[in-house]
Scaffold this active site. Structure first.
Site, PDB file in Angstrom:
ATOM      1  N   LYS A  12       0.822  -1.221   0.000  1.00 38.64           N
ATOM      2  CA  LYS A  12       0.000   0.000   0.000  1.00 38.64           C
ATOM      3  C   LYS A  12       0.862   1.280   0.000  1.00 38.64           C
ATOM      4  O   LYS A  12       2.061   1.226   0.265  1.00 38.64           O
ATOM      5  CB  LYS A  12      -0.933  -0.032   1.217  1.00 38.64           C
ATOM      6  CG  LYS A  12      -1.998  -1.145   1.162  1.00 38.64           C
ATOM      7  CD  LYS A  12      -2.963  -1.012   2.343  1.00 38.64           C
ATOM      8  CE  LYS A  12      -4.075  -2.053   2.299  1.00 38.64           C
ATOM      9  NZ  LYS A  12      -5.035  -1.879   3.432  1.00 38.64           N
ATOM     10  N   TYR A  52     -12.531  -2.077  -3.841  1.00 40.15           N
ATOM     11  CA  TYR A  52     -13.023  -2.236  -2.469  1.00 40.15           C
ATOM     12  C   TYR A  52     -14.551  -2.231  -2.397  1.00 40.15           C
ATOM     13  O   TYR A  52     -15.112  -1.934  -1.341  1.00 40.15           O
ATOM     14  CB  TYR A  52     -12.456  -1.134  -1.579  1.00 40.15           C
ATOM     15  CG  TYR A  52     -11.099  -1.430  -0.973  1.00 40.15           C
ATOM     16  CD1 TYR A  52     -10.842  -2.657  -0.337  1.00 40.15           C
ATOM     17  CD2 TYR A  52     -10.075  -0.488  -0.992  1.00 40.15           C
ATOM     18  CE1 TYR A  52      -9.609  -2.918   0.251  1.00 40.15           C
ATOM     19  CE2 TYR A  52      -8.834  -0.751  -0.403  1.00 40.15           C
ATOM     20  CZ  TYR A  52      -8.612  -1.964   0.211  1.00 40.15           C
ATOM     21  OH  TYR A  52      -7.406  -2.222   0.804  1.00 40.15           O
ATOM     22  N   ARG A 105       2.177  -6.584   9.187  1.00 37.07           N
ATOM     23  CA  ARG A 105       1.488  -5.400   9.694  1.00 37.07           C
ATOM     24  C   ARG A 105       2.034  -4.967  11.043  1.00 37.07           C
ATOM     25  O   ARG A 105       2.054  -3.773  11.358  1.00 37.07           O
ATOM     26  CB  ARG A 105      -0.019  -5.655   9.729  1.00 37.07           C
ATOM     27  CG  ARG A 105      -0.621  -5.561   8.316  1.00 37.07           C
ATOM     28  CD  ARG A 105      -1.997  -6.113   8.231  1.00 37.07           C
ATOM     29  NE  ARG A 105      -2.710  -5.676   7.034  1.00 37.07           N
ATOM     30  CZ  ARG A 105      -3.904  -6.133   6.668  1.00 37.07           C
ATOM     31  NH1 ARG A 105      -4.520  -7.035   7.414  1.00 37.07           N
ATOM     32  NH2 ARG A 105      -4.481  -5.686   5.572  1.00 37.07           N
ATOM     33  N   ASN A 115      -1.954   0.246   6.905  1.00 32.50           N
ATOM     34  CA  ASN A 115      -1.463  -1.043   7.411  1.00 32.50           C
ATOM     35  C   ASN A 115      -0.589  -1.795   6.404  1.00 32.50           C
ATOM     36  O   ASN A 115      -0.403  -2.997   6.502  1.00 32.50           O
ATOM     37  CB  ASN A 115      -2.625  -1.895   7.937  1.00 32.50           C
ATOM     38  CG  ASN A 115      -3.666  -2.187   6.872  1.00 32.50           C
ATOM     39  OD1 ASN A 115      -3.480  -1.853   5.699  1.00 32.50           O
ATOM     40  ND2 ASN A 115      -4.750  -2.830   7.259  1.00 32.50           N
ATOM     41  N   HIS A 118      -2.120  -5.401   1.569  1.00 29.12           N
ATOM     42  CA  HIS A 118      -3.425  -6.031   1.349  1.00 29.12           C
ATOM     43  C   HIS A 118      -3.177  -7.476   0.946  1.00 29.12           C
ATOM     44  O   HIS A 118      -2.213  -7.763   0.249  1.00 29.12           O
ATOM     45  CB  HIS A 118      -4.184  -5.335   0.215  1.00 29.12           C
ATOM     46  CG  HIS A 118      -5.352  -6.150  -0.290  1.00 29.12           C
ATOM     47  ND1 HIS A 118      -6.590  -6.094   0.301  1.00 29.12           N
ATOM     48  CD2 HIS A 118      -5.442  -7.080  -1.291  1.00 29.12           C
ATOM     49  CE1 HIS A 118      -7.404  -6.949  -0.325  1.00 29.12           C
ATOM     50  NE2 HIS A 118      -6.732  -7.555  -1.291  1.00 29.12           N
ATOM     51  N   GLU A 129      -9.554 -10.708  -7.624  1.00 27.64           N
ATOM     52  CA  GLU A 129      -8.609  -9.596  -7.480  1.00 27.64           C
ATOM     53  C   GLU A 129      -7.442  -9.723  -8.460  1.00 27.64           C
ATOM     54  O   GLU A 129      -6.951  -8.719  -8.982  1.00 27.64           O
ATOM     55  CB  GLU A 129      -8.102  -9.537  -6.034  1.00 27.64           C
ATOM     56  CG  GLU A 129      -9.205  -9.127  -5.065  1.00 27.64           C
ATOM     57  CD  GLU A 129      -8.774  -9.121  -3.605  1.00 27.64           C
ATOM     58  OE1 GLU A 129      -9.624  -8.808  -2.744  1.00 27.64           O
ATOM     59  OE2 GLU A 129      -7.598  -9.421  -3.301  1.00 27.64           O
TER      60      GLU A 129
HETATM   61  P1  IDP Z   1      -8.138  -6.680   5.608  1.00 31.36           P
HETATM   62  O1  IDP Z   1      -7.304  -5.709   4.806  1.00 31.36           O
HETATM   63  O2  IDP Z   1      -7.397  -7.211   6.801  1.00 31.36           O
HETATM   64  O3  IDP Z   1      -8.738  -7.770   4.743  1.00 31.36           O
HETATM   65  P2  IDP Z   1     -10.781  -5.479   5.621  1.00 31.36           P
HETATM   66  O4  IDP Z   1     -11.776  -5.656   6.700  1.00 31.36           O
HETATM   67  O5  IDP Z   1     -11.006  -6.188   4.317  1.00 31.36           O
HETATM   68  O6  IDP Z   1      -9.346  -5.849   6.232  1.00 31.36           O
HETATM   69  O7  IDP Z   1     -10.679  -3.926   5.359  1.00 31.36           O
HETATM   70  C1  IDP Z   1     -10.001  -3.419   4.223  1.00 31.36           C
HETATM   71  C2  IDP Z   1      -9.107  -2.284   4.660  1.00 31.36           C
HETATM   72  O8  IDP Z   1      -9.926  -1.239   5.156  1.00 31.36           O
HETATM   73  C3  IDP Z   1      -8.161  -2.635   5.809  1.00 31.36           C
HETATM   74  O9  IDP Z   1      -6.936  -3.187   5.380  1.00 31.36           O
HETATM   75  C4  IDP Z   1      -7.972  -1.306   6.478  1.00 31.36           C
HETATM   76  O10 IDP Z   1      -6.930  -0.561   5.872  1.00 31.36           O
HETATM   77  C5  IDP Z   1      -9.283  -0.595   6.251  1.00 31.36           C
HETATM   78  N1  IDP Z   1     -10.135  -0.684   7.435  1.00 31.36           N
HETATM   79  C6  IDP Z   1     -10.753  -1.789   7.911  1.00 31.36           C
HETATM   80  N2  IDP Z   1     -11.482  -1.527   9.012  1.00 31.36           N
HETATM   81  C7  IDP Z   1     -11.300  -0.199   9.240  1.00 31.36           C
HETATM   82  C8  IDP Z   1     -11.800   0.698  10.244  1.00 31.36           C
HETATM   83  O11 IDP Z   1     -12.533   0.313  11.162  1.00 31.36           O
HETATM   84  N3  IDP Z   1     -11.387   1.991  10.140  1.00 31.36           N
HETATM   85  C9  IDP Z   1     -10.564   2.436   9.146  1.00 31.36           C
HETATM   86  N4  IDP Z   1     -10.083   1.624   8.187  1.00 31.36           N
HETATM   87  C10 IDP Z   1     -10.447   0.324   8.228  1.00 31.36           C
HETATM   88 MG    MG Z   2     -10.103  -7.641   3.187  1.00 27.56          MG
END
Ligand code: IDP
Ligand code: MG
Length: 136
Positions: A12, A52, A105, A115, A118, A129
């Protein structure tokens, strides 16, 4: 029995900006992932919104799409035995605060939004994807 899987990984903007690309690629290689394809690109916001789309109802969707399109990213097809799960394990929890020691992470992530990486969360999404970024 062998279960070679391909998954999609993204380095990212926060990690690209901090020049962590080679270090993170080495993490994958040292954990026996093969990088089958990779490219450095910058997304338009509309691309990020499409990528997304599963999160479109979430309160953080707009920020998330702005963020992913805020600077260059590196997208990769990774291949390994049980690659989808293996990559999720190597990445660690979504929020770096909750990520285990040794995960990407934990090592590189700054916050839940920044973070650093992805990774596809299922084989089905990995295939979607991969074709989103690599059309052939
Ligand atoms: P993942 O990347 O671990 O699969 P997902 O739930 O798919 O997590 O969420 C996609 C991305 O959205 C996350 O990597 C993170 O950067 C962001 N994200 C997820 N939950 C939150 C939140 O509660 N606040 C802000 N950003 C979030
Ligand atoms: Mg995800």
């Amino acid at each position: 029995m062998s279960n070679l899987e391909q998954t999609l990984s993204i380095i990212k903007p926060d990690a690209v900006e901090r020049n962590l690309v080679e270090e993170i690629k080495d993490e994958f290689k040292n954990n026996n992932f093969i990088i089958k394809k990779e490219k450095k690109i910058k997304l338009e916001k509309s691309d990020a919104e499409q990528f997304y789309k599963v999160h479109e109802t979430k309160p953080f969707y707009n920020d998330l799409c702005n963020y992913l399109s805020s600077g260059p990213i590196v997208v990769m097809i990774l291949e390994k035995e049980n690659g989808v799960t293996a990559n999720r394990e190597l990445m660690g929890a979504t929020d770096p605060k909750n990520a285990e020691e040794g995960t990407l992470r934990k090592k590189y992530g700054i916050s839940i939004d920044k973070n650093s990486v992805h990774g596809s969360d299922s084989l089905e999404n990995a295939q979607k994807e991969i074709s989103f970024f690599f059309k052939d």
